[in-house]
Design an enzyme around this catalytic site. Structure first.
Site, PDB file in Angstrom:
ATOM      1  N   TYR A  80      -1.202  -1.123  10.504  1.00  0.00           N
ATOM      2  CA  TYR A  80      -1.364  -1.425   9.068  1.00  0.00           C
ATOM      3  C   TYR A  80      -0.149  -0.893   8.294  1.00  0.00           C
ATOM      4  CZ  TYR A  80      -3.472  -1.081   4.344  1.00  0.00           C
ATOM      5  OH  TYR A  80      -3.742  -1.177   2.992  1.00  0.00           O
ATOM      6  N   SER A 128       0.864  -1.196   0.000  1.00  0.00           N
ATOM      7  CA  SER A 128       0.000   0.000   0.000  1.00  0.00           C
ATOM      8  C   SER A 128       0.892   1.235   0.000  1.00  0.00           C
ATOM      9  CB  SER A 128      -0.838  -0.015   1.277  1.00  0.00           C
ATOM     10  OG  SER A 128      -1.403   1.248   1.515  1.00  0.00           O
TER      11      SER A 128
HETATM   12  N1  NAP Z   1      -8.839  -0.492  -1.127  1.00  0.00           N
HETATM   13  C1  NAP Z   1      -7.812   0.346  -1.092  1.00  0.00           C
HETATM   14  O1  NAP Z   1      -7.960   1.573  -1.238  1.00  0.00           O
HETATM   15  C2  NAP Z   1      -6.405  -0.179  -0.900  1.00  0.00           C
HETATM   16  C3  NAP Z   1      -5.350   0.737  -0.953  1.00  0.00           C
HETATM   17  C4  NAP Z   1      -4.051   0.291  -0.798  1.00  0.00           C
HETATM   18  C5  NAP Z   1      -3.803  -1.055  -0.602  1.00  0.00           C
HETATM   19  N2  NAP Z   1      -4.831  -1.932  -0.546  1.00  0.00           N
HETATM   20  C6  NAP Z   1      -4.513  -3.355  -0.326  1.00  0.00           C
HETATM   21  O2  NAP Z   1      -5.198  -4.135  -1.274  1.00  0.00           O
HETATM   22  C7  NAP Z   1      -5.509  -5.406  -0.706  1.00  0.00           C
HETATM   23  C8  NAP Z   1      -7.003  -5.658  -0.846  1.00  0.00           C
HETATM   24  O3  NAP Z   1      -7.698  -4.633  -0.149  1.00  0.00           O
HETATM   25  P1  NAP Z   1      -9.276  -4.447  -0.265  1.00  0.00           P
HETATM   26  O4  NAP Z   1      -9.556  -3.003  -0.198  1.00  0.00           O
HETATM   27  O5  NAP Z   1      -9.790  -5.262  -1.387  1.00  0.00           O
HETATM   28  O6  NAP Z   1      -9.730  -5.105   1.133  1.00  0.00           O
HETATM   29  P2  NAP Z   1     -11.129  -5.732   1.534  1.00  0.00           P
HETATM   30  O7  NAP Z   1     -12.212  -5.315   0.621  1.00  0.00           O
HETATM   31  O8  NAP Z   1     -11.292  -5.467   2.995  1.00  0.00           O
HETATM   32  O9  NAP Z   1     -10.892  -7.286   1.302  1.00  0.00           O
HETATM   33  C9  NAP Z   1     -10.028  -8.022   2.100  1.00  0.00           C
HETATM   34  C10 NAP Z   1     -10.072  -9.468   1.688  1.00  0.00           C
HETATM   35  O10 NAP Z   1      -9.280 -10.204   2.634  1.00  0.00           O
HETATM   36  C11 NAP Z   1     -10.065 -11.289   3.147  1.00  0.00           C
HETATM   37  N3  NAP Z   1      -9.693 -11.571   4.532  1.00  0.00           N
HETATM   38  C12 NAP Z   1      -9.842 -10.754   5.619  1.00  0.00           C
HETATM   39  N4  NAP Z   1      -9.444 -11.400   6.720  1.00  0.00           N
HETATM   40  C13 NAP Z   1      -9.011 -12.644   6.327  1.00  0.00           C
HETATM   41  C14 NAP Z   1      -8.495 -13.764   7.007  1.00  0.00           C
HETATM   42  N5  NAP Z   1      -8.317 -13.751   8.325  1.00  0.00           N
HETATM   43  N6  NAP Z   1      -8.173 -14.873   6.291  1.00  0.00           N
HETATM   44  C15 NAP Z   1      -8.370 -14.895   4.947  1.00  0.00           C
HETATM   45  N7  NAP Z   1      -8.839 -13.863   4.243  1.00  0.00           N
HETATM   46  C16 NAP Z   1      -9.169 -12.755   4.935  1.00  0.00           C
HETATM   47  C17 NAP Z   1     -11.518 -10.784   3.050  1.00  0.00           C
HETATM   48  O11 NAP Z   1     -12.441 -11.849   2.984  1.00  0.00           O
HETATM   49  P3  NAP Z   1     -13.174 -12.492   4.262  1.00  0.00           P
HETATM   50  O12 NAP Z   1     -13.669 -11.358   5.101  1.00  0.00           O
HETATM   51  O13 NAP Z   1     -14.232 -13.324   3.642  1.00  0.00           O
HETATM   52  O14 NAP Z   1     -12.150 -13.321   4.955  1.00  0.00           O
HETATM   53  C18 NAP Z   1     -11.483 -10.051   1.722  1.00  0.00           C
HETATM   54  O15 NAP Z   1     -11.651 -10.983   0.669  1.00  0.00           O
HETATM   55  C19 NAP Z   1      -5.050  -5.340   0.749  1.00  0.00           C
HETATM   56  O16 NAP Z   1      -3.777  -5.919   0.861  1.00  0.00           O
HETATM   57  C20 NAP Z   1      -4.973  -3.858   1.032  1.00  0.00           C
HETATM   58  O17 NAP Z   1      -4.056  -3.562   2.052  1.00  0.00           O
HETATM   59  C21 NAP Z   1      -6.139  -1.537  -0.679  1.00  0.00           C
END
Ligand code: NAP
Length: 277
Positions: free
Chosen positions: A155, A142
């Site tokens: 984080y 990130s």
């Molecule tokens: N969205 C942004 O703006 C942004 C920006 C920078 C970086 N990122 C990075 O991009 C990646 C995806 O982010 P996102 O925004 O898509 O997040 P998200 O919508 O919160 O999705 C997170 C995913 O991780 C899974 N997860 C959570 N806890 C888990 C566990 N204990 N075991 C297995 N799976 C688990 C969730 O599914 P379940 O709840 O079903 O387990 C979900 O599929 C992350 O690494 C995040 O740090 C995102």
């Protein structure tokens, strides 16, 4: 890995947010996707979608914070899907707090999911990749790993840790034909950013999740070491922040990030009935 069609990838966090878009992009490239996250329903939804479109997907509901159980998970993955060519460590959580208000369980949970689980999954899958002289690890970090986000410190630490660990193993693996890419999205129009319901900081832009997915595919094919999704101005900001932390901190303040993140922390704590220390 110039050609990825016919390969098999493990993707964590495939049930929601950006993960769904990465799963679709992999399937479009004719990669078999082994999807992992806790929600069986979410995984089945994306796997059905992929199979309806003629792709191949397998769902394994699993909480990857159970580090001791990851060897059995990997065994199950290999039984169902055969040898793994690509691992995408995408699952992560964040929690906003003034640092002193984190509980030990918060710190353990965030670091375990965001950093330890990617390390352990990689440790378990890497020997087979090295032996077959082919493989790729993608770690989704990130912008918060390039310049830390106040009130989201655990984080930020986990994401900075991912960058440094990726950098180290990338050098270790230089002559093995196993590539390592670390991807640093900024604010993305999906998942955890949307859940926060906040505006984009001044000077930053918002990416679409399809862009992140495209970047992941490109990083694997071109063996890119690190990809920052934000534009040149933010890249320069990260570089200057390394040279002058004072400059970096003042820009973060000017962009309104401190206030926004503190408000997020307050909102999340109020929702959990936690009093600010
Ligand atoms: N969205 C942004 O703006 C942004 C920006 C920078 C970086 N990122 C990075 O991009 C990646 C995806 O982010 P996102 O925004 O898509 O997040 P998200 O919508 O919160 O999705 C997170 C995913 O991780 C899974 N997860 C959570 N806890 C888990 C566990 N204990 N075991 C297995 N799976 C688990 C969730 O599914 P379940 O709840 O079903 O387990 C979900 O599929 C992350 O690494 C995040 O740090 C995102």
């Amino acid at each position: 890995m110039k050609t990825i069609a016919g390969k098999t990838a493990v993707l964590t966090g495939a049930s929601g947010g950006i993960g769904v878009f990465i799963a679709r992009a992999l399937a479009k490239e004719q990669v078999t996707v082994v999807t992992i996250s806790r929600s069986q329903e979410g995984l089945e939804q994306i796997c059905t979608e992929i199979e309806t479109e003629g792709g191949k997907a397998i769902s394994i509901p699993f909480d990857i914070r159970q580090l001791e159980e990851l060897p059995s998970l990997v065994q199950k993955i290999e039984q169902l899907a055969g040898p793994i060519d690509i691992l995408i460590n995408n699952a992560a959580i964040e929690k906003f707090r003034p640092f002193q208000n984190y509980a030990l369980e918060d710190i353990q949970s965030i670091l375990t999911l965001n950093l330890h689980a990617p390390m352990e999954l990689t440790r378990l899958l890497l020997p087979s990749m090295i032996e077959r002289k082919s493989g790729h690890i993608v770690n989704i970090s990130s912008g918060a790993g390039k310049k830390a986000a106040p009130f989201n410190s655990i984080y930020s630490a986990s994401k900075a840790g991912l960058i440094m660990w990726s950098e180290a193993i990338r050098q270790e693996l230089a002559n093995t034909n196993v590539g390592v890419s670390v991807i640093c999205p900024g604010c993305t129009n999906a998942g955890m950013f949307l859940a926060l319901d906040i505006s984009v900081p001044k000077g930053a832009s918002i990416a679409e999740p399809t862009q992140v997915a495209d970047v992941v595919i490109q990083a694997i094919k071109q063996n890119q070491k690190e990809v920052i999704l934000d534009g040149l101005a933010i890249k320069v900001f990260y570089a200057l922040s390394q040279l002058s932390p004072e400059f970096g901190d003042s820009m973060i303040q000017k962009a309104g990030v401190i206030e926004t993140n503190f408000n997020c922390a307050q909102k999340q704590m109020q929702a959990e009935n936690i009093v600010c220390n």
